[in-house]
Scaffold this motif. Structure first.
Motif, PDB file in Angstrom:
ATOM      1  N   ALA A  32       0.857  -1.185   0.000  1.00  0.00           N
ATOM      2  CA  ALA A  32       0.000   0.000   0.000  1.00  0.00           C
ATOM      3  C   ALA A  32       0.890   1.231   0.000  1.00  0.00           C
ATOM      4  O   ALA A  32       1.824   1.333   0.801  1.00  0.00           O
ATOM      5  CB  ALA A  32      -0.910  -0.002   1.220  1.00  0.00           C
ATOM      6  N   THR A  33       0.609   2.149  -0.923  1.00  0.00           N
ATOM      7  CA  THR A  33       1.333   3.412  -1.025  1.00  0.00           C
ATOM      8  C   THR A  33       0.301   4.538  -1.030  1.00  0.00           C
ATOM      9  O   THR A  33      -0.907   4.291  -1.002  1.00  0.00           O
ATOM     10  CB  THR A  33       2.175   3.476  -2.314  1.00  0.00           C
ATOM     11  N   ASP A  67       4.935   6.639  -6.451  1.00  0.00           N
ATOM     12  CA  ASP A  67       4.335   6.970  -5.155  1.00  0.00           C
ATOM     13  C   ASP A  67       5.401   7.021  -4.066  1.00  0.00           C
ATOM     14  O   ASP A  67       5.450   7.960  -3.269  1.00  0.00           O
ATOM     15  CB  ASP A  67       3.281   5.931  -4.751  1.00  0.00           C
ATOM     16  N   LEU A  68       6.252   6.002  -4.006  1.00  0.00           N
ATOM     17  CA  LEU A  68       7.265   5.928  -2.952  1.00  0.00           C
ATOM     18  C   LEU A  68       8.331   7.003  -3.101  1.00  0.00           C
ATOM     19  O   LEU A  68       8.865   7.487  -2.098  1.00  0.00           O
ATOM     20  CB  LEU A  68       7.908   4.538  -2.924  1.00  0.00           C
ATOM     21  N   CYS A  74       4.647   3.496   3.582  1.00  0.00           N
ATOM     22  CA  CYS A  74       4.058   2.329   2.934  1.00  0.00           C
ATOM     23  C   CYS A  74       3.661   1.292   3.977  1.00  0.00           C
ATOM     24  O   CYS A  74       4.055   1.366   5.139  1.00  0.00           O
ATOM     25  CB  CYS A  74       5.031   1.714   1.930  1.00  0.00           C
ATOM     26  N   ALA A  75       2.879   0.330   3.521  1.00  0.00           N
ATOM     27  CA  ALA A  75       2.526  -0.829   4.339  1.00  0.00           C
ATOM     28  C   ALA A  75       2.576  -2.056   3.442  1.00  0.00           C
ATOM     29  O   ALA A  75       2.202  -1.996   2.269  1.00  0.00           O
ATOM     30  CB  ALA A  75       1.135  -0.666   4.949  1.00  0.00           C
ATOM     31  N   LEU A  76       3.048  -3.151   4.009  1.00  0.00           N
ATOM     32  CA  LEU A  76       3.134  -4.427   3.296  1.00  0.00           C
ATOM     33  C   LEU A  76       2.282  -5.443   4.019  1.00  0.00           C
ATOM     34  O   LEU A  76       2.302  -5.500   5.254  1.00  0.00           O
ATOM     35  CB  LEU A  76       4.572  -4.944   3.294  1.00  0.00           C
ATOM     36  N   GLN A  77       1.558  -6.250   3.275  1.00  0.00           N
ATOM     37  CA  GLN A  77       0.796  -7.337   3.880  1.00  0.00           C
ATOM     38  C   GLN A  77       1.186  -8.627   3.181  1.00  0.00           C
ATOM     39  O   GLN A  77       1.185  -8.705   1.950  1.00  0.00           O
ATOM     40  CB  GLN A  77      -0.704  -7.120   3.759  1.00  0.00           C
ATOM     41  N   VAL A  93       3.725  -5.175   7.765  1.00  0.00           N
ATOM     42  CA  VAL A  93       4.877  -4.344   8.114  1.00  0.00           C
ATOM     43  C   VAL A  93       4.610  -2.950   7.562  1.00  0.00           C
ATOM     44  O   VAL A  93       4.281  -2.797   6.385  1.00  0.00           O
ATOM     45  CB  VAL A  93       6.191  -4.892   7.503  1.00  0.00           C
ATOM     46  N   SER A  94       4.751  -1.946   8.407  1.00  0.00           N
ATOM     47  CA  SER A  94       4.624  -0.553   7.973  1.00  0.00           C
ATOM     48  C   SER A  94       5.982   0.122   8.090  1.00  0.00           C
ATOM     49  O   SER A  94       6.800  -0.270   8.919  1.00  0.00           O
ATOM     50  CB  SER A  94       3.622   0.200   8.849  1.00  0.00           C
ATOM     51  N   GLY A  95       6.195   1.118   7.250  1.00  0.00           N
ATOM     52  CA  GLY A  95       7.464   1.818   7.324  1.00  0.00           C
ATOM     53  C   GLY A  95       7.614   2.858   6.250  1.00  0.00           C
ATOM     54  O   GLY A  95       6.632   3.358   5.695  1.00  0.00           O
ATOM     55  N   ARG A  96       8.877   3.146   5.970  1.00  0.00           N
ATOM     56  CA  ARG A  96       9.257   4.123   4.956  1.00  0.00           C
ATOM     57  C   ARG A  96      10.194   3.415   3.983  1.00  0.00           C
ATOM     58  O   ARG A  96      11.208   2.859   4.398  1.00  0.00           O
ATOM     59  CB  ARG A  96       9.963   5.305   5.606  1.00  0.00           C
ATOM     60  N   ALA A  97       9.843   3.440   2.704  1.00  0.00           N
ATOM     61  CA  ALA A  97      10.667   2.811   1.665  1.00  0.00           C
ATOM     62  C   ALA A  97      11.599   3.861   1.071  1.00  0.00           C
ATOM     63  O   ALA A  97      11.144   4.817   0.444  1.00  0.00           O
ATOM     64  CB  ALA A  97       9.782   2.197   0.590  1.00  0.00           C
TER      65      ALA A  97
END
Length: 159
Positions: A32-33, A67-68, A74-77, A93-97
């Motif tokens: 998700a972005t 987007d990034l 961002c979030a990863l599932q 996992v959520s964070g910054r790419a």
């Protein structure tokens, strides 16, 4: 506050192993972005855990990469798999790419991961802000485990 993957792994090795196993069980996952207008965008991608880091590689110029580049949040599932078993639980996992452009790092990555055209892709390293695992225990209750760099691990049991 953010953390790299190896710092998270050192703080919570069991949870880190579970997360890596869940992402390793399937090739494609959901990213998700944020679009230009702030609305969410979800798309599929591959995730790699290499050299103590969480990596995202994607085609240059793809919407998720753009987007990034504009907003690294961002979030990863992890792919939940087939059916309803969700072995290992639901993992996010959520964070910054952050874009990685230095040639030695990109070269190490492409030396370990097959990239069709190493000159035409974006490589991002994820700084972790939150890791969440939701699982059903003993068919009796829901366990939500949330780790953050500044708060550590907390667990909530819901019946």
């Amino acid at each position: 506050m953010t953390s790299n993957w190896s710092a998270f792994r050192a703080a919570e090795p069991d949870l880190a192993t579970t997360v890596e196993d869940r992402f390793g069980a399937f090739t494609h996952h959901v990213l998700a972005t944020l679009r230009k207008d702030g609305s969410p965008r979800t798309c599929g991608l591959e995730v790699r855990f290499l050299d103590g880091e969480l990596w995202l590689g994607m085609m240059a110029g793809s919407l998720k990469a753009l987007d990034l580049l504009r907003d690294p949040r961002c979030a990863l599932q992890a792919n939940p798999g087939e059916g309803t078993s969700m072995g290992g639980g639901d993992v996010r996992v959520s964070g910054r790419a952050l874009l990685v452009e230095d040639e030695p790092t990109v070269g190490r990555y492409t030396g370990q991961v097959a990239v069709p055209d190493p000159s035409s892709f974006h490589l991002f390293r994820v700084e972790v802000t939150e890791v969440t695992r939701t699982s059903v225990r003993d068919d009796a209750y829901l366990l939500v485990e949330v780790w953050t760099p500044d708060g550590g691990l907390r667990s909530v049991r819901r019946t």
